[in-house]
Design a protein around this motif. Structure first.
Motif, short mmCIF file in Angstrom:
data_model
loop_
_atom_site.label_atom_id
_atom_site.label_comp_id
_atom_site.label_asym_id
_atom_site.label_seq_id
_atom_site.Cartn_x
_atom_site.Cartn_y
_atom_site.Cartn_z
N SER A 242 -44.22 55.91 -40.68
CA SER A 242 -44.90 56.92 -39.88
C SER A 242 -44.60 56.75 -38.40
N PRO A 243 -44.81 57.80 -37.60
CA PRO A 243 -44.63 57.68 -36.14
C PRO A 243 -45.64 56.69 -35.56
N ALA B 275 -49.81 59.46 -28.25
CA ALA B 275 -48.41 59.88 -28.16
C ALA B 275 -48.03 60.21 -26.72
#
Length: 750
Positions: free
Chosen positions: A327-328, A455
Motif C-alpha cells: 500500500s502507499p 500524504a
C-alpha cells in the motif's frame, strides 16, 4: 431540607435534559419518574463516575461539602467558601457549587446545600487530608494547645497537618501518663492531641490540623486551570517534521515484518515475547528495545502480526501484512495510527515490573487497559484545543490535565500523558510538542481521512540516487516505490534516516542476478537513475560477478549441477561438502543430488562457489524465502460504552418523567384487579369505556415496545380494536396505547 427528588421536580426541562446529557448512565433504562431518577443519582457507582470529570477546584468544593457534613444537614454557601480558604471569593465558590448542582452531586439553595451519602463514600477517607474530629477538643482549645507545643511536637503536628493525618509509630502501643512520656508521640497522645487508631497507628484530629492551616483549611486550593508555557512553531514545520517520523516508523515496521517472517519468535506461555527474541530483533533492525516494544504492539494491533496458535505458537506476519506492504505510505500510516488510537493497552508499561516483580514485556496481558483509548484521546484533545503550531511540553500538559480531572488515570495519571505524547510523536501525530494537521483530522474523522493530510506532509518521492566512488549509493530522500524495491535488491542498507545510504557488494549484486536481472539490467539501472557519474569500480564489479554468475547451473533431480567446465565440477567433487550433498556424476558436465535444490545452492555458496538456480525451462529462478505468513484475526469490536441519547430522546425522556410524576401524584379511585400480575382484558375494557363515557382521566401503568415501564395519566377518547386512544394530560397530545401493553389501570379521582 428538601429532598433531591423534590428539588429535581422544581428544575426546568432544560436543566433536566442537561443533567441527563452530562450523566448518561442515569437515562439507561429510562426512569419512570423523578423519584427513581433521584435514587439513581444517589447510587455509589453513578456518583463515582460523575466525579471522574470534576476539575480540581470543583472537586475541592465537593470535599468541602463533605467536611461540613452536607450529607447529614444542609450547609450554607458562605461556609463552603470559608472552608475553601481565604483566597477563594464567594463568586468562585458559587461557580464550583453550580457545577455540582448541574450534575446533581449537590442540590438546594445557597442557604441549604446538601449532598447524598454516596458522595462521602466515593471521596477519599480523609478529604483534603483532614482526619476525624476529637470529641473533647474544640477549635479554640486546639489553637491554644498548638501555641503551647514544644518544637518537636510542633514539627510532628505540622508534618501530619501538611499531608495525610495518619502516622505509623510503635509509640502508640500503650497509654503513657504525660509525666512519664519520653517522646512527642506519647506526649501528644497523653494531651489528647493525637488519636490512637491501633497499636501502631495514630491520627491527627481535624481541629488541630485546622488550627495549623489557619486561613487555608483545605490547604492550597487552585481555583483556575494552570497556564502552561506553550511552544510555538510554524504548522508547516510541525507537519514536515512529523513526515520524517512517519517514514522512519514505516521503515521500522517493514523491517520488523521481514525479520519475524524469516525468524518468528515464540509465544510465551503467559503471552508476549521473550527478552532474548526482543534483543535479537532490536539488533537486527537497529532500534532500541523501548521503540521495538511499541512497534510490536502496533503491528499486532493493526493485524500485521498474529499468534500462529500452532502446537508451538509463534508470532508470525499475517497475509494482511503483504497488502499493507504493497500500500502507499499514507495508507500504511493510517492503519497504524488508527490501531494505536483504539489500542486498549498501555505500551508505556513495557519494561516496568508488576506486583510480583516480573518484567512486563510487549504483548503481555498485563498491559491491557480498557480505558486506554479514552485517556489517549483526552490527551490529544487538549493539544487540539491549542492554535495551529502551538504545543505544550509533556510536564505542562500533565499539570493541566491533572487539574481538569484529578481522579482520572489513578496512580499512572501523569505517566499516561507523557506516554501518550511520546507514542504520538513516534507515529507522527504529534511533532515539536504540537498536534499535526493529520493528528487533528485523525481525532475528528478517523484514519482514512487523515491519510490525505499525511500524504501532503510527506516529501515528494525521488526518482534518482547518487552513486559514490566507494560503491555506496545515497538516496537523499524517499524513493519512488519501484526504485526503492530495485535498490533493496541490488544493495544493502548501511544507514537510514532522512537520507539512506546503500552499500553495493559481491553478495548484493549476486542477489540481484539470482532474482533474474542481467548485468545489462543493472548497468541500465544505475545509468538511468544516478545523478552522479557511474564509477568504473561499480561497472567492473557488476561485470565480474556476472561473468562468474551462472557458470554453474543447479536443477532438480531432486537437484542437479551442470557446467561446461569439467575442471570446476571436479573441484566441487573434491570438496568435503560433496559428501554432505551426496553428489554423483551422471555425465562429464552434470552432477546430481537427492537433496532439495535450495539446500544444494546454499551449501555450495557457503563453500565459496557461485551457483545459480534454474527452473525446468532453463531460466534463472529466485530461491529467496518470502517469509512465513499466518491468517490474521478479526479485530474485536470495541466494547460499547453507555449510549448517549440525542437531544430529542432526552426531551422525550424528561416528558415521561413529568408524566410519571403527574401519574404518581394523581389520586386513584376504582382500579382493575390484576390477574396473574396483570389486569384481565374484559375488566380493562369496561373500566376504560366507562372512563371515556364519563370523561374521566385514568392512571396507566404502561410498557412500551422497548420493554420500558412508565406511568402516565390519560384522558380516554375511544376504546376499540385492542387500542386505547387518549390524550396525555401532561403533553396534551393524542396517543395510542395497545391494551395488551397496559399492566395496571385506575380511575383518577377529581
Amino acid at each position: 431540607m428538601s429532598s433531591l427528588a423534590d428539588w429535581l421536580r422544581e428544575r426546568s426541562d432544560e436543566t433536566l435534559v442537561a443533567l441527563l446529557r452530562a450523566r448518561p448512565d442515569l437515562a439507561t433504562p429510562p426512569p419512570p419518574d423523578t423519584a427513581v431518577l433521584a435514587t439513581r443519582i444517589g447510587v455509589r457507582s453513578s456518583t463515582a463516575r460523575a466525579c471522574e470529570d470534576l476539575d480540581s477546584f470543583t472537586l475541592a468544593a465537593l470535599e468541602a461539602l463533605v467536611l461540613l457534613d452536607a450529607d447529614l444537614a444542609p450547609v450554607r454557601l458562605d461556609d463552603v467558601a470559608g472552608m475553601l480558604g481565604s483566597g477563594i471569593t464567594p463568586q468562585q465558590a458559587r461557580r464550583a457549587v453550580e457545577k455540582l448542582r448541574q450534575l446533581a452531586l449537590a442540590w438546594g439553595d445557597d442557604d441549604a446545600l446538601a449532598t447524598s451519602p454516596a458522595v462521602r463514600e466515593v471521596l477519599p477517607n480523609f478529604p483534603a487530608g483532614l482526619g476525624r474530629r476529637a470529641e473533647q477538643l474544640t477549635e479554640d482549645a486546639a489553637k491554644a494547645a498548638l501555641a503551647d507545643l514544644d518544637e518537636e511536637e510542633q514539627r510532628l503536628v505540622g508534618k501530619l497537618a501538611a499531608g495525610s493525618p495518619i502516622g505509623r509509630t510503635k509509640d502508640a502501643a500503650k497509654d503513657v501518663p504525660l509525666a512519664q512520656a519520653t517522646n512527642p508521640v506519647q506526649r501528644l497522645l497523653a494531651k489528647g492531641l493525637l488519636l490512637r487508631r491501633d497499636a501502631e497507628t495514630v491520627e491527627l484530629p481535624r481541629q488541630l490540623a485546622l488550627a495549623v492551616r489557619g486561613d487555608e483549611p483545605m490547604g492550597e486550593v487552585e481555583p483556575d486551570e494552570p497556564i502552561p508555557d506553550l511552544t510555538e512553531s510554524d504548522q508547516s514545520t510541525v507537519d514536515s517534521t512529523a513526515g520524517g517520523e512517519v517514514l522512519e516508523l514505516l521503515r521500522h515496521v517493514e523491517e520488523l515484518l521481514g525479520a519475524w517472517g524469516e525468524d518468528p519468535p515464540d509465544v510465551l506461555r503467559s503471552g508476549g515475547v521473550g527478552v532474548r527474541d526482543l534483543r535479537r530483533t532490536a539488533k537486527a533492525i537497529d532500534v532500541d528495545e523501548n521503540r521495538l516494544g511499541l512497534l510490536v504492539e502496533l503491528a499486532v494491533a493493526a493485524n500485521l502480526v498474529a499468534n500462529s496458535e500452532a502446537a508451538e505458537p509463534q508470532w508470525i506476519p499475517t497475509y494482511q501484512s503483504d497488502t499493507w506492504l504493497a500500500s502507499p505510505p499514507e495508507q500504511r500510516w493510517a492503519a497504524l495510527a488508527q490501531a494505536w488510537l483504539d489500542l486498549p493497552r498501555l505500551p508505556g508499561l513495557i519494561g516496568a515490573r508488576d506486583e510480583k516483580d516480573r518484567l512486563l514485556g510487549p504483548l503481555s496481558e498485563d498491559l491491557r487497559r480498557p480505558l486506554a483509548p479514552k485517556d489517549r484521546r483526552r490527551v490529544l484533545a487538549y493539544l487540539d484545543e491549542l492554535p495551529g503550531g502551538f504545543g505544550a511540553r509533556p510536564d505542562d500538559a500533565a499539570a493541566v490535565l491533572a487539574w481538569r480531572a484529578p481522579r482520572r488515570g489513578g496512580r499512572l495519571r501523569d505517566d499516561l500523558v507523557r506516554w501518550t505524547l511520546a507514542e504520538a510523536t513516534v507515529l507522527g501525530i504529534v511533532a515539536l510538542n504540537a498536534l499535526t494537521t493529520a493528528g487533528r483530522v485523525l481525532l475528528a474523522d478517523g484514519g482514512a481521512e487523515a491519510a490525505r493530510a499525511v500524504a501532503d506532509a510527506l516529501p515528494e518521492p525521488l526518482d534518482h540516487v547518487l552513486v559514490q566512488a566507494d560503491l555506496t549509493v545515497v538516496a537523499p530522500g524517499r524513493l519512488e516505490p519501484d526504485l526503492a524495491i530495485e535498490m533493496k535488491l541490488v544493495a544493502d542498507v548501511e544507514s537510514a534516516g532522512s537520507a539512506t545510504v546503500y552499500r553495493i557488494s559481491d553478495a548484493s549484486v549476486r542477489r540481484a542476478l539470482d532474482a533474474g536481472h542481467t548485468a545489462d539490467d543493472l548497468h541500465a539501472l544505475f545509468r538511468n537513475r544516478s545523478r552522479t557519474p557511474i564509477p568504473q569500480s561499480l561497472t567492473y564489479l557488476i561485470d565480474d560477478v556476472a561473468r562468474r554468475h551462472g557458470r554453474l547451473r543447479a536443477g532438480t533431480a531432486s537437484a542437479f549441477l551442470r557446467c561446461d567446465d569439467q575442471v570446476l565440477l571436479a573441484e566441487i567433487m573434491a570438496k568435503p561438502e560433496s559428501e554432505e550433498l551426496e553428489l554423483r556424476r551422471i555425465a562429464p558436465t552434470v552432477l546430481v543430488s537427492p537433496l532439495p535444490l535450495a539446500d544444494v545452492v546454499e551449501t555450495l555458496r557457503a563453500a565459496g562457489f557461485t551457483p545459480v538456480a534454474e527452473g525446468p525451462d532453463g531460466n534463472v529462478i529466485d530461491l529467496r524465502e518470502s517469509g512465513r505468513r499466518v491468517r490474521g484475526k478479526t479485530r474485536p469490536a470495541q466494547p460499547a460504552g453507555i449510549a448517549r441519547p440525542n437531544a430529542e430522546q432526552l426531551a422525550e425522556l424528561v416528558a415521561q418523567l413529568r408524566a410519571g410524576d403527574r401519574a404518581g401524584a394523581a389520586r386513584r379511585g376504582s382500579a382493575v384487579s390484576p390477574e396473574r400480575g396483570r389486569p384481565s382484558a374484559e375488566a380493562t375494557l369496561q373500566l376504560l369505556r366507562d372512563a371515556a363515557r364519563e370523561r374521566r382521566s385514568v392512571w396507566l401503568g404502561f410498557v412500551d415496545t422497548r420493554g420500558v415501564r412508565s406511568e402516565r395519566v390519560v384522558r380516554p377518547v375511544s376504546v376499540g380494536g385492542g387500542v386505547l386512544q387518549g390524550v396525555d394530560t401532561t403533553s396534551e397530545e393524542l396517543g395510542h396505547y395497545p391494551l395488551h401493553r397496559i399492566m395496571t389501570v385506575a380511575v383518577v379521582e377529581d
